[in-house]
Write an enzyme that holds these catalytic residues in place. Sequence first.
Site, PDB file in Angstrom:
ATOM      1  N   CYS A 114     -10.116  13.578  19.345  1.00 54.22           N
ATOM      2  CA  CYS A 114      -8.874  12.782  19.309  1.00 54.22           C
ATOM      3  C   CYS A 114      -8.528  12.234  20.689  1.00 54.22           C
ATOM      4  O   CYS A 114      -8.072  11.105  20.822  1.00 54.22           O
ATOM      5  CB  CYS A 114      -7.676  13.629  18.858  1.00 54.22           C
ATOM      6  SG  CYS A 114      -7.974  14.721  17.478  1.00 54.22           S
ATOM      7  N   ASP A 115      -8.692  13.046  21.728  1.00 59.08           N
ATOM      8  CA  ASP A 115      -8.129  12.705  23.041  1.00 59.08           C
ATOM      9  C   ASP A 115      -9.179  12.369  24.106  1.00 59.08           C
ATOM     10  O   ASP A 115      -8.820  11.931  25.200  1.00 59.08           O
ATOM     11  CB  ASP A 115      -7.284  13.897  23.571  1.00 59.08           C
ATOM     12  CG  ASP A 115      -6.142  14.229  22.624  1.00 59.08           C
ATOM     13  OD1 ASP A 115      -5.657  13.309  21.939  1.00 59.08           O
ATOM     14  OD2 ASP A 115      -5.734  15.413  22.565  1.00 59.08           O
ATOM     15  N   CYS A 128      -8.281  18.968  20.868  1.00 60.40           N
ATOM     16  CA  CYS A 128      -9.110  18.081  20.043  1.00 60.40           C
ATOM     17  C   CYS A 128      -9.806  17.042  20.915  1.00 60.40           C
ATOM     18  O   CYS A 128      -9.203  16.019  21.287  1.00 60.40           O
ATOM     19  CB  CYS A 128      -8.240  17.404  18.981  1.00 60.40           C
ATOM     20  SG  CYS A 128      -9.170  16.263  17.948  1.00 60.40           S
TER      21      CYS A 128
END
Length: 307
Positions: A138-139, A135
């Site tokens: 997200c990261d 992701c």
Amino acid sequence: MKINEDYKIVIIGAGTAGLSAAVYAQRAGQDVIILDGKGYGGQIGSTDKVENYPGIASVSGFDFATGLYEQAKSLGAKIKFSEVKAVEKTEAGFDVVTERVTYKTSAVIIATGLEKRKLGLANEEILTGKGVSYCAACDGAFYKGKNVAVVGGGNTALEDALYLSTYCTNVYLVHRRDEYRAEQTYVDEIAGKDNIIQLKSCVPAEIIGADKVEGLTVKSLKDDSLKTLEVSGVFAAVGQVPSNDIFKDLIELDSSGYIVAGEDCLTSTEGIFVAGDCRTKEIRQLVTAAADGAVAGIGAAKYVRAK
Ligand code: NAP
């Protein structure tokens, strides 16, 4: 002690399809609960930007998902973040079983979406969260000023590469073919980014590192040569797979594990409906997931009324 709760319709999955189904079923006068072990939003919740939903020029995936979640709740849908362990047929309908509660219901809508496909490399699992990610939205921020690799050639991979190119020094885009599967707009956009280095006809061969990612060795499919990229992050974007195993004794799945259904969202078992990416379908897009939610939500409400 196990608790029983009654709802007219239980929806499994709080992504776009499940939340849309809740909106339509609640508006059709049914009481609905949505169950999801991971939270709300599904795939779109971790997507950076949505720019192809009709009527909305651009919105963050999180804002889109949150809007839909709030809409379903404001209409009266209940949402619990519990994982469904099993669905059992009963005389009255179905039992949807979670660890603490069994939900007794007349109709079920399955909207479980898809899970990220793994790269299948030796130390992928132990390095997940230590440099291997599925992701970018997200990261990605953890890799500011670093080099990363993105694997894949679909919309997700190219979107991820574009997103990461805003934080990272260099983004290596590793794709197994010479042509991308992604839409042309993304292909044109990555061509204009100096810090996206395209490695076509290449596959990842080994993730380097014991406690954290320190590199990625890629193999050229043209001459079998190997090259190690000095990267701190490996973002896998090689598609998704269904995870419908818990339903396999109840409804028909195809050979790839998708729930067999047409545009009417009816499964092989009366009273069980399916919506979104987890069913057999040609086009898996946000708008088709939402459309399935409407069809399944209205279909389930009609079924419950007629019962
Ligand atoms: P996808 O379209 O299935 O693409 C997966 C990519 O990974 C393909 O390029 C595939 O290569 C490659 N791949 C698959 N298995 C691999 C393996 N074992 N090793 C190396 N490469 C592998 O998946 P996606 O990009 O996640 O998209 C999924 C769906 O969501 C699609 O329908 C997509 O259009 C949609 N989506 C839409 C948007 C948008 O509209 N903005 C954004 C994201 C996703 P090949 O090309 O050689 O098969």
